[in-house]
Design a protein around this motif. Structure first.
Motif, PDB file in Angstrom:
ATOM      1  N   ASN A 238       3.651  12.082  -2.067  1.00 24.06           N
ATOM      2  CA  ASN A 238       3.087  11.716  -3.355  1.00 24.06           C
ATOM      3  C   ASN A 238       1.632  12.195  -3.421  1.00 24.06           C
ATOM      4  OD1 ASN A 238       3.067  10.570  -5.890  1.00 24.06           O
ATOM      5  ND2 ASN A 238       2.659   8.492  -5.163  1.00 24.06           N
TER       6      ASN A 238
ATOM      7  N   THR B 188      13.007   4.754  -3.536  1.00 23.14           N
ATOM      8  CA  THR B 188      11.726   4.436  -2.899  1.00 23.14           C
ATOM      9  C   THR B 188      11.919   4.179  -1.404  1.00 23.14           C
ATOM     10  OG1 THR B 188      10.935   3.492  -4.973  1.00 23.14           O
ATOM     11  CG2 THR B 188       9.766   2.841  -2.976  1.00 23.14           C
ATOM     12  N   VAL B 189      12.916   3.356  -1.094  1.00 26.16           N
ATOM     13  CA  VAL B 189      13.161   3.008   0.312  1.00 26.16           C
ATOM     14  C   VAL B 189      13.554   4.259   1.116  1.00 26.16           C
ATOM     15  CG1 VAL B 189      14.727   1.729   1.847  1.00 26.16           C
ATOM     16  CG2 VAL B 189      13.744   0.595  -0.162  1.00 26.16           C
TER      17      VAL B 189
ATOM     18  N   GLU C 170       7.304  -7.302 -13.371  1.00 25.04           N
ATOM     19  CA  GLU C 170       8.286  -6.289 -12.966  1.00 25.04           C
ATOM     20  C   GLU C 170       7.769  -5.434 -11.806  1.00 25.04           C
ATOM     21  OE1 GLU C 170      10.408  -5.996 -17.352  1.00 25.04           O
ATOM     22  OE2 GLU C 170      10.209  -4.183 -16.143  1.00 25.04           O
ATOM     23  N   ILE C 171       6.493  -5.088 -11.871  1.00 26.10           N
ATOM     24  CA  ILE C 171       5.906  -4.258 -10.803  1.00 26.10           C
ATOM     25  C   ILE C 171       5.912  -5.016  -9.472  1.00 26.10           C
ATOM     26  CG2 ILE C 171       3.745  -3.223  -9.994  1.00 26.10           C
ATOM     27  CD1 ILE C 171       5.044  -1.597 -12.242  1.00 26.10           C
TER      28      ILE C 171
ATOM     29  N   PHE D 107       9.423  -5.482  -8.135  1.00 25.33           N
ATOM     30  CA  PHE D 107       9.915  -4.213  -7.586  1.00 25.33           C
ATOM     31  C   PHE D 107       9.349  -3.987  -6.192  1.00 25.33           C
ATOM     32  CE2 PHE D 107       9.497   0.212  -6.559  1.00 25.33           C
ATOM     33  CZ  PHE D 107      10.718   0.760  -6.914  1.00 25.33           C
TER      34      PHE D 107
ATOM     35  N   ILE E  58      14.672   1.157  -6.488  1.00 25.51           N
ATOM     36  CA  ILE E  58      14.450   0.587  -5.159  1.00 25.51           C
ATOM     37  C   ILE E  58      14.941   1.546  -4.077  1.00 25.51           C
ATOM     38  CG2 ILE E  58      15.264  -1.226  -3.587  1.00 25.51           C
ATOM     39  CD1 ILE E  58      13.224  -2.300  -5.540  1.00 25.51           C
TER      40      ILE E  58
ATOM     41  N   HIS F 289      12.275   5.285 -11.118  1.00 22.35           N
ATOM     42  CA  HIS F 289      11.682   4.583  -9.976  1.00 22.35           C
ATOM     43  C   HIS F 289      12.659   3.502  -9.534  1.00 22.35           C
ATOM     44  CE1 HIS F 289       7.068   5.272 -10.811  1.00 22.35           C
ATOM     45  NE2 HIS F 289       7.758   6.344 -11.114  1.00 22.35           N
TER      46      HIS F 289
ATOM     47  N   ARG G  33       7.682   7.279  -1.564  1.00 27.21           N
ATOM     48  CA  ARG G  33       7.290   5.937  -2.041  1.00 27.21           C
ATOM     49  C   ARG G  33       6.976   5.935  -3.545  1.00 27.21           C
ATOM     50  NH1 ARG G  33       3.875   2.225   2.039  1.00 27.21           N
ATOM     51  NH2 ARG G  33       5.130   2.547   3.904  1.00 27.21           N
ATOM     52  N   HIS G  34       7.660   6.800  -4.266  1.00 27.41           N
ATOM     53  CA  HIS G  34       7.355   6.929  -5.679  1.00 27.41           C
ATOM     54  C   HIS G  34       8.630   6.894  -6.523  1.00 27.41           C
ATOM     55  CE1 HIS G  34       5.075   9.503  -8.929  1.00 27.41           C
ATOM     56  NE2 HIS G  34       6.081   8.863  -9.457  1.00 27.41           N
TER      57      HIS G  34
ATOM     58  N   SER H 277      -5.359   3.025 -10.029  1.00 30.59           N
ATOM     59  CA  SER H 277      -5.135   4.394 -10.480  1.00 30.59           C
ATOM     60  C   SER H 277      -4.575   5.311  -9.402  1.00 30.59           C
ATOM     61  CB  SER H 277      -6.433   4.978 -11.022  1.00 30.59           C
ATOM     62  OG  SER H 277      -7.403   4.916  -9.998  1.00 30.59           O
ATOM     63  N   THR H 278      -4.305   4.749  -8.235  1.00 28.17           N
ATOM     64  CA  THR H 278      -3.719   5.587  -7.190  1.00 28.17           C
ATOM     65  C   THR H 278      -2.776   4.757  -6.321  1.00 28.17           C
ATOM     66  OG1 THR H 278      -4.166   6.787  -5.120  1.00 28.17           O
ATOM     67  CG2 THR H 278      -5.824   5.196  -5.820  1.00 28.17           C
ATOM     68  N   HIS H 279      -1.746   5.457  -5.794  1.00 26.93           N
ATOM     69  CA  HIS H 279      -0.801   4.782  -4.905  1.00 26.93           C
ATOM     70  C   HIS H 279      -1.477   4.394  -3.595  1.00 26.93           C
ATOM     71  CE1 HIS H 279      -0.803   9.002  -3.706  1.00 26.93           C
ATOM     72  NE2 HIS H 279      -0.326   8.627  -2.545  1.00 26.93           N
TER      73      HIS H 279
ATOM     74  N   GLN I  82      -1.926  12.206  -6.296  1.00 23.14           N
ATOM     75  CA  GLN I  82      -2.467  11.941  -7.636  1.00 23.14           C
ATOM     76  C   GLN I  82      -3.092  13.194  -8.260  1.00 23.14           C
ATOM     77  OE1 GLN I  82      -1.654   9.198  -9.157  1.00 23.14           O
ATOM     78  NE2 GLN I  82      -0.789   8.328  -7.280  1.00 23.14           N
TER      79      GLN I  82
ATOM     80  N   GLU J 219       0.842  -1.193   0.000  1.00 24.51           N
ATOM     81  CA  GLU J 219       0.000   0.000   0.000  1.00 24.51           C
ATOM     82  C   GLU J 219       0.877   1.243   0.000  1.00 24.51           C
ATOM     83  OE1 GLU J 219      -2.544  -0.201   3.391  1.00 24.51           O
ATOM     84  OE2 GLU J 219      -3.914   1.329   2.617  1.00 24.51           O
ATOM     85  N   GLY J 220       0.464   2.239  -0.733  1.00 18.32           N
ATOM     86  CA  GLY J 220       1.139   3.528  -0.633  1.00 18.32           C
ATOM     87  C   GLY J 220       2.254   3.738  -1.631  1.00 18.32           C
ATOM     88  N   PHE J 221       2.480   2.805  -2.541  1.00 17.75           N
ATOM     89  CA  PHE J 221       3.560   2.929  -3.523  1.00 17.75           C
ATOM     90  C   PHE J 221       3.014   3.347  -4.888  1.00 17.75           C
ATOM     91  CE2 PHE J 221       5.290  -0.071  -0.449  1.00 17.75           C
ATOM     92  CZ  PHE J 221       6.585   0.373  -0.280  1.00 17.75           C
ATOM     93  N   GLU J 222       3.650   4.324  -5.501  1.00 16.11           N
ATOM     94  CA  GLU J 222       3.260   4.734  -6.845  1.00 16.11           C
ATOM     95  C   GLU J 222       3.295   3.559  -7.823  1.00 16.11           C
ATOM     96  OE1 GLU J 222       2.087   7.600  -7.749  1.00 16.11           O
ATOM     97  OE2 GLU J 222       2.244   7.586  -9.932  1.00 16.11           O
ATOM     98  N   MET J 223       4.262   2.669  -7.627  1.00 22.07           N
ATOM     99  CA  MET J 223       4.424   1.552  -8.559  1.00 22.07           C
ATOM    100  C   MET J 223       3.179   0.665  -8.626  1.00 22.07           C
ATOM    101  SD  MET J 223       7.025   1.170 -10.577  1.00 22.07           S
ATOM    102  CE  MET J 223       8.597   0.307 -10.781  1.00 22.07           C
TER     103      MET J 223
ATOM    104  N   GLU K  52      10.849  -6.306  -3.598  1.00 23.28           N
ATOM    105  CA  GLU K  52      12.219  -5.940  -3.226  1.00 23.28           C
ATOM    106  C   GLU K  52      12.218  -4.689  -2.350  1.00 23.28           C
ATOM    107  OE1 GLU K  52      15.149  -5.696  -6.381  1.00 23.28           O
ATOM    108  OE2 GLU K  52      16.633  -4.824  -5.016  1.00 23.28           O
ATOM    109  N   ALA K  53      11.387  -3.702  -2.712  1.00 21.13           N
ATOM    110  CA  ALA K  53      11.340  -2.463  -1.915  1.00 21.13           C
ATOM    111  C   ALA K  53      10.930  -2.781  -0.476  1.00 21.13           C
ATOM    112  CB  ALA K  53      10.375  -1.466  -2.550  1.00 21.13           C
TER     113      ALA K  53
ATOM    114  N   LEU L   5      11.536  -0.067 -14.192  1.00 18.58           N
ATOM    115  CA  LEU L   5      10.839  -1.336 -14.418  1.00 18.58           C
ATOM    116  C   LEU L   5       9.364  -1.120 -14.734  1.00 18.58           C
ATOM    117  CD1 LEU L   5      12.338  -3.582 -11.590  1.00 18.58           C
ATOM    118  CD2 LEU L   5      12.773  -3.765 -14.036  1.00 18.58           C
ATOM    119  N   GLY L   6       8.818  -2.039 -15.504  1.00 18.15           N
ATOM    120  CA  GLY L   6       7.368  -2.089 -15.682  1.00 18.15           C
ATOM    121  C   GLY L   6       6.760  -0.859 -16.321  1.00 18.15           C
TER     122      GLY L   6
ATOM    123  N   LYS M  37       0.430   1.523  -9.383  1.00 14.85           N
ATOM    124  CA  LYS M  37      -0.341   1.948 -10.549  1.00 14.85           C
ATOM    125  C   LYS M  37       0.054   1.191 -11.822  1.00 14.85           C
ATOM    126  CE  LYS M  37      -0.953   6.399 -11.003  1.00 14.85           C
ATOM    127  NZ  LYS M  37      -0.436   7.810 -11.054  1.00 14.85           N
TER     128      LYS M  37
ATOM    129  N   ARG N  23       4.699  -6.695 -17.495  1.00 14.79           N
ATOM    130  CA  ARG N  23       4.701  -5.490 -16.640  1.00 14.79           C
ATOM    131  C   ARG N  23       4.336  -5.875 -15.208  1.00 14.79           C
ATOM    132  NH1 ARG N  23       0.258  -1.971 -18.595  1.00 14.79           N
ATOM    133  NH2 ARG N  23      -0.751  -2.367 -16.593  1.00 14.79           N
TER     134      ARG N  23
END
Lengths: 196, 196, 196, 196
Positions: C136, C96-97, B182-183, B186, C93, C91, C164-165, B123-125, C138, B111-115, B189-190, C17-18, B117, B179
């Motif tokens: 962040n 973001t961290v 990869e998302i 990512f 890691i 973007h 976080r973006h 449509s929202t982080h 939107q 939750e809370g990550f731009e990725m 890993e984060a 990525l992605g 999306k 995609r």
């Protein structure tokens, strides 16, 4: 697949930096002949015509310049004990780190990972793989005899670590040996990062 | 984009080491036909003519040698439940590590990550993605039925993890499935490095 | 050097990525025209003819299909405030961290590293670089106005993070902007691993 | 092997990001002439015709545009003190992190690793390598004299670190210098991850 292909791939992963590591493949079994990388070769751009052919006493028999790695004895030992067709020795960060972290136990057990099924003959993640860790030694005849003993005491193991040194694995074919490198490295990294 | 392109890319990231992972793409929906990687293929140098075409019972119907992964059942299940056109299964370090770290909760929330999306329809982080974690199982019919149940209980999830095994994701198209790999990788890993 | 070259390089590092990230370059200053990556493009294999040309209101003026990233407004804002010729958004890691680890301070200071000298105009490692961290959002018009304010309050900063973006940086030329990406990413990773 | 080959390889490893690092090779010994990378060059795509030839006072003698790195003085110092034929300076994450972690001891000892044998003249893992750490300094003549002193006090060392800056190593040949980079980086990373 040739040892040069294997070298390029393992070099890209960073597992044979600085001319480290050595690879061999059985050319003939009787009498035993191994194609082996010469000491000091860059594994990322191996030429097949720099490979040495050695006999079971590690003497070069194909007349090429260069000397086999001192560790050629370990390759011969593994080929004999396991009937392997290819032996790959790599120097990765995680095998080095874990060989120290688990040195007091003389090995580490890996259990419960699906990736274990990439080891020949393993059909379930519930398999328990014991990876022996041997003290490093510059006396190669002595080290070869420790290897023989360890392989004999652990007849099911697919790889072993030399402490603060690196990893040895092997296979019935070169692709299988390469797969074993990747599987064992994956498992070590997964364990290394879990324990972090 | 073909499964071979996907294989090269995921291999370079180190997410399908040692012939691990499997990929599929829908060829036809009625009757269902999937092109799927054969068991034991190196994903980094897939040839399209080694792909198997299977039906909904996982039988090979294009007469090629090789057998589909035992996990083909999970691919079929995902295609049916989600209407996906492509399914990708990878074995990465971080999915393995986190599948264990969060096993007791049967999943993890991201939750809370731009990725986020990058996941189709998000449509929202501020989106909260639940990634279910299923126990690994060698009994694939049984595992397939657990997958069906989990997909049904979590109709919005884009991926799931098998414990100490790896990650499954899918997409309406092959690029979308890539995609998603990869998302999700990512994000795992984060989170993995944050928790370090 | 083109945006396609930049994309290939940043993709290899795993920083886009992605289909994440977006890049722009000034085509003309008066009236302002930016070449910008379309929403959803894979940065590792960008084609130059998929780039959109937009005006200062982010309308596409070169008649190509595709829509500019919603974040195009941030690119325009940075170009205006800094007189930059290229803006790169990645973007990674570590960005973001660290954007989360240092969120409560609304930024992080980086000081004492030789690599700081890779930032334009910095001539000593004793330089103290403040990297602002913005929440962040939107609502892009609102976020663009926060960016304007932050750039104005920190006239010497070379980059900022969105929480976080990811990371934004820019340059007087495209190579300089690329150098700034690499320098900032290096510094963040070095700090991230030190704090580990 | 050329400096361009070395640059490509070290760039792929991420050790010369953002135009950082500098490389040199002895062209002639008497009078001393060094081919050296110009300030600001991207090491991943070096052209040999952008290399500068400098004399022992770091003046460009081959009439090319561009100026040598301010650190050229350190290269000259190392060539003189060690009789080296090539000097490579890299900026990696782990050399940066460890140069700080061990700064209070003015260096770190590395002992017990097989990889030490990749350092010229080392024949056993029991070797103890001392890697001096020098405070970073923008006054290059002063730093060069500290380098001279440190090389003289540690006649057996193969490399040194500049604090929060990077690593210097060298070799009797360019391939040997490259090998030293890889060996030292490997050892630093192994130690960095062990201490984690």
């Amino acid at each position: 697949m040739t040892l040069a292909d294997v070298g390029r791939r393992l070099d890209q992963r960073g597992w044979v930096l600085g001319t480290s590591g050595n690879f061999s493949e059985v050319v003939r079994r009787d009498p035993l002949r191994l194609a082996i990388t010469p000491s000091g070769a860059s594994k990322g751009d191996l030429c097949l015509d720099e490979l040495l052919e050695i006999d079971e006493d590690c003497r070069v028999v194909n007349g090429r310049p260069g000397r086999p790695s001192a560790e050629a004895r370990l390759h011969v030992e593994i080929v004999r004990q396991r009937g392997a067709s290819a032996v790959l020795h790599t120097h990765s960060i995680w095998s080095t780190v874990l060989s120290e972290r688990h040195a007091s136990g003389a090995g580490l057990a890996i259990e419960g990972f699906e990736m274990l099924k990439g080891l020949e003959g393993v059909s379930t993640h519930q398999h328990r793989e014991w990876i022996p860790i041997l003290d490093n030694d510059q006396d190669l005849p002595r080290l070869a005899s420790v290897v023989r003993e360890v392989l004999s005491s652990h007849p099911a193991c697919h790889a072993f670590l030399l402490r603060r040194h690196g990893m040895y694995t092997w296979g019935d074919t070169l692709p299988q040996a390469l797969r074993h490198v990747e599987i064992v490295e994956f498992l070590l990294e997964a364990i290394g990062r879990t324990g972090c």
